[in-house]
Design a protein around this motif. Sequence first.
Motif, PDB file in Angstrom:
ATOM      1  N   GLY B 382       0.823  -1.209   0.000  1.00 19.33           N
ATOM      2  CA  GLY B 382       0.000   0.000   0.000  1.00 19.33           C
ATOM      3  C   GLY B 382       0.852   1.253   0.000  1.00 19.33           C
ATOM      4  N   TYR B 383       0.397   2.241  -0.775  1.00 18.58           N
ATOM      5  CA  TYR B 383       1.193   3.466  -0.929  1.00 18.58           C
ATOM      6  C   TYR B 383       1.316   4.268   0.357  1.00 18.58           C
ATOM      7  CZ  TYR B 383       1.239   2.616  -5.891  1.00 18.58           C
ATOM      8  OH  TYR B 383       1.463   2.052  -7.110  1.00 18.58           O
ATOM      9  N   GLU B 384       0.356   4.097   1.265  1.00 19.64           N
ATOM     10  CA  GLU B 384       0.409   4.902   2.490  1.00 19.64           C
ATOM     11  C   GLU B 384       1.660   4.612   3.312  1.00 19.64           C
ATOM     12  OE1 GLU B 384      -1.871   2.844   1.555  1.00 19.64           O
ATOM     13  OE2 GLU B 384      -2.420   1.393   3.088  1.00 19.64           O
ATOM     14  N   VAL B 386       4.465   4.939   2.458  1.00 19.83           N
ATOM     15  CA  VAL B 386       5.453   5.956   2.137  1.00 19.83           C
ATOM     16  C   VAL B 386       5.819   6.727   3.415  1.00 19.83           C
ATOM     17  CG1 VAL B 386       4.503   8.234   1.525  1.00 19.83           C
ATOM     18  CG2 VAL B 386       5.819   6.991  -0.122  1.00 19.83           C
ATOM     19  N   LEU B 387       4.847   6.865   4.297  1.00 19.05           N
ATOM     20  CA  LEU B 387       5.081   7.586   5.550  1.00 19.05           C
ATOM     21  C   LEU B 387       6.053   6.826   6.439  1.00 19.05           C
ATOM     22  CD1 LEU B 387       1.349   8.525   6.177  1.00 19.05           C
ATOM     23  CD2 LEU B 387       3.165  10.125   5.560  1.00 19.05           C
ATOM     24  N   ASN B 390       9.540   6.957   5.089  1.00 22.69           N
ATOM     25  CA  ASN B 390      10.154   8.238   5.413  1.00 22.69           C
ATOM     26  C   ASN B 390      10.657   8.290   6.853  1.00 22.69           C
ATOM     27  OD1 ASN B 390      10.305  10.676   3.538  1.00 22.69           O
ATOM     28  ND2 ASN B 390       8.462   9.619   2.862  1.00 22.69           N
ATOM     29  N   ASN B 391       9.878   7.706   7.769  1.00 23.23           N
ATOM     30  CA  ASN B 391      10.324   7.649   9.162  1.00 23.23           C
ATOM     31  C   ASN B 391      11.627   6.869   9.283  1.00 23.23           C
ATOM     32  OD1 ASN B 391       8.133   9.080  10.000  1.00 23.23           O
ATOM     33  ND2 ASN B 391       7.052   7.348  10.896  1.00 23.23           N
ATOM     34  N   GLU B 538       4.291   4.356  10.943  1.00 23.88           N
ATOM     35  CA  GLU B 538       3.189   5.300  11.050  1.00 23.88           C
ATOM     36  C   GLU B 538       1.946   4.510  11.432  1.00 23.88           C
ATOM     37  OE1 GLU B 538       2.483   9.083  11.246  1.00 23.88           O
ATOM     38  OE2 GLU B 538       4.363   8.428  10.353  1.00 23.88           O
ATOM     39  N   LEU B 540      -1.404   3.524  10.940  1.00 24.70           N
ATOM     40  CA  LEU B 540      -2.234   3.733   9.762  1.00 24.70           C
ATOM     41  C   LEU B 540      -3.718   3.607  10.056  1.00 24.70           C
ATOM     42  CD1 LEU B 540       0.046   1.933   7.222  1.00 24.70           C
ATOM     43  CD2 LEU B 540      -0.257   4.374   7.534  1.00 24.70           C
ATOM     44  N   PRO B 542      -6.957   4.766  11.807  1.00 23.34           N
ATOM     45  CA  PRO B 542      -7.407   5.937  12.557  1.00 23.34           C
ATOM     46  C   PRO B 542      -7.785   5.527  13.980  1.00 23.34           C
ATOM     47  CG  PRO B 542      -9.019   5.276  10.896  1.00 23.34           C
ATOM     48  CD  PRO B 542      -7.817   4.426  10.696  1.00 23.34           C
TER      49      PRO B 542
END
Lengths: 485, 545
Positions: B382-384, B386-387, B390-391, B538, B540, B542
């Motif tokens: 999943g593209y999310e 990416v967060l 980055n971490n 991250e 993911l 919520p």
Amino acid sequence: MSRARADEEEYWHSSKFRAFTFDDEDDELSQLKESKRAVNSLRDIVDDDDDDDLERVSWSGEPVGSISWSIKETASSSTSSLEGRDSSLQKGSSSYAAFPKQVSSYSLSSLFKGRNKLPSFQSLSDALSDTGVKNYAPELRRPKTEYKDYSSDWSPKDTVRRMQRGKVCSLERFRSLQDKLVLLDEAVAGHDGNVITAVLIFLKRTLRREILFRELEVRQVALCHLIHFLKETGEQKLLLDLLRFLDRTEEVALSQYREHLNIQDVEKRREFLKVCIGLPFSAEDTSHIQDHYTLLERQIIIEANDRHLETAGQSEIFRKYPRKASILNMPLVTTLFYSCFYHYTEAEGTFSSPTNLKKTFKIPDKQYVLTALAARAKLRAWDDVDALFTTKNWLGYTKKKAPIGFHRVVEILQRNNAPVQVLQEYVRLVEDVETRLNLATKYKCHDVVIETYRDLKDRIQLTAYKCKVERGSAEEEKINSILSN
Amino acid sequence: EHEVEKMFTLKPGRLPQADVKNIIFFVRPKLELMDIITDNVLREDRGRSPQRDFHILFVPRRSLLCEQWLKEQGVLGSFIHREQYSLDLIPFDGDLLSMESESTFKECYLESDQTSLYHAAKGLMTLQALYGTIPQIFGKGECARHVANMMIRMKREFPGSQNSIFPVFDTLLLLDRNVDLLTPLATQLTYEGLIDEIYGIQNTYVKLPPEKFAPKKQGEGGKDLPTEPKKLQLNSAEELYAEIRDKNFNAVGSVLSKKAKIISAAFEERHHAKTVGEIKQFVSQLPHMQAARSSLANHTSIAELIKDITTSEDFFDNLTVEQEFMSGIDTDKVNNYIEDCIAQKHPLIKILRLVCLQSVCNSGLKQKVLDHYKREILQTYGYEHVLTLNNLEKAGLLKLQTSGRNNYPTIRKTLRLWMDDVNEQNPNDISYVYSGYAPLSVRLAQLLARPGWRSIEEVLKMLPGPHFEERQQLPTGLQKKRQHGENRVTLVFFLGGVTYAEIAALRFLSQMEDGGTEYVIATTKLINGTSWIKSLMEKLEPAPF
């Protein structure tokens, strides 16, 4: 807690606290006069704003107009010129106008705020660190003796030390920018994040944004704490402003992108991602975000189509294998699997066809073959599996080729309970002899084992293998005939 | 003792029924916990009588941020007392202290929030108040420098802290986790390390699948197998565990079978007991023997569970790749095994561990390789994410090889991080804890004791952060006059977490006959590669509120 509320409170607090300290102040007369002037000139802005301010209904239900007016009066008269401009500027600035006013939930929240009247609650610390509750009216009526404690004259250093020991301290007496910064520097020198954050909350409330940002830029430690604080409390707007001010554009982009996770509605999420593409990401991240958007866009189209097909009951594949979940927000490879499962034969022109996905997202061959194989094997579509590895050369000869190695193909087929006839065809294609033998033995592809031993001219192993096959079977015969040759 | 009626774990929803007047929330100052408490308080039945009183105790510090949060939710006023319980360092074992602050690494390296370092310094001050001023402080890394500065400052500011206790510790060694990012990424191969890797040890407890622990004496009662996970406490109070916890897993089996023989021999003794006195003696030993037997049964079961996994093909493949990276083989190209794992959608954390390991062992990855991994991960998981990527980059775990130079081989050779001839049964070097790889952090501690860091200046400069030495003056009466052959005691404080394998390696050094140094270990959190990477990911989902 909504952003809008937080920001409005910032305003109300900036007025409220000055109201308390008014009486204690006698050495800033000149400042007062100046600020009075400043505030008077700005009053129409403030008033204007007040007209559509729903916060006027207080928890007690009493008409608020007059009291709030008097607060504003006292507040503004004790405000230093800088801060006076600060609060009005914030109110007037265009970025604030963009915020929706908090409308609903009001009566509910006011109910809880009513609890603040509990006696235990009226301690000084609450009044000080309070940014969350808007009970401005009753505080005017508090007896003055309650404030005695924090009017004492602690130096910034003492204040920080007291706070480190978990004691409650007034920060309101730090008035001038100079004092506030000394206080902040003391807090930073103390290294206690709790205290640093407390001071930052105070500064955030009482300083104009630009000044706060400017001063923090040269105070990296405090800056990091504020950023962390804003992230934790979800004050996205201020956070983004701050990062933008610092020119940390990539962080702005990531931080904004993170927001999409909180958007449940797919259409809104798609819209949001579209906006994200234009954010200043690093080059490679931009392409990822672009892909993310494109993928969701596709998924929305596919989902609408397929849901329709499924409910209509016309399509055999959906009848036979009802979808377990929606494809929305699934990763790319999962989407590819889905499309290989339900839309394998579609022409490249359609959005849901596997080849289209492969092209659009530049999915590597390996990844594509693996996914398609898994999907077709699950459907037991052995012909498709066969076609996947068949290539024709220019002479028209067919050849079997697998970018992932045939041992992997065998594993995947086996996991999908492929029959031995299918399995052994691919086991035979495994190049490494030892692996081939292992796999063939493991999955009982007798023919392959026998042929391999024959090719190796390994009589001993072949004889030994005889006991593994069924007595009187074709395999046993085959072994016997080879051995006798 | 204090008439505490009941203890509950914090969870959202209505508070459990209990006929009590006071309810005390005992919490870490974290916003998500505040949300749970808010929920608890708001759902409290207002009509009930007597009304219950709420109190809140923050560990280790009251947090203004949390109180403000409670206030925003409109519940702060419900708490009659709001206090703090300054518990900084929690003893986990005779030689191990932990702050159990899992977010320290993230806070220090991602958010630059050094609050937990302040708590670490405070904990060290408390420790010094109890065990005497530590005369020598060594350190490596930014955070270490920071903690040392704070300690010196605190000492200056509170002159009363000068105590007259004879110092227990000779040396304090402060180590940043980011000085050694490699070690936690590798799979630990000690017994305790593997239990942690596979089942996760939480506050010295481990939950295990119950199947292997079914009581055997139930006749044919095979049907009612326990379904609840078996919960066991693990610490050195258990004689057998103390003996095997730090061994390489391959050496555990032989110990267990030896123990089994001894115990059954001991039970056999009863046939030789002839006189009443002998029988009496035998009976007096029974409780001890029975405890030993049940302990042996438990650990045999655990060892079986672990063996099932360590003998699996995938465990072996994974370990092979790890060891290749650590010994410097093929770290500069895309690894086939990692690619396969992604294609088969193995857990993302496993992938990240391996990719980060490769990056660390290559002083960063080449652009092409890094891009390839990133793309594969995003497309599959999943593209999310990416967060998260980055971490990891920000923490230095995943990075681009910038200088075009790979320092790792130099570091590896100088510090002898890779040992080819490792003896798992009777180790002669700390590298046994990872079957070949000697944890960098522990090597630094070892070299500090002998011959001293001056010999490795060059390598220290390649590792991130400053290295330093500080001395704290002692009154002359308290200065130690060392007896010949007496060991020095060093407190090693890992800022950002420590693994069980590193602890095992330090214990091994303590036990070495000619070592001359004993180690006590303190840390912000006990970690393994999985829990560590997880803390950097991250969130993911919520929040449920």
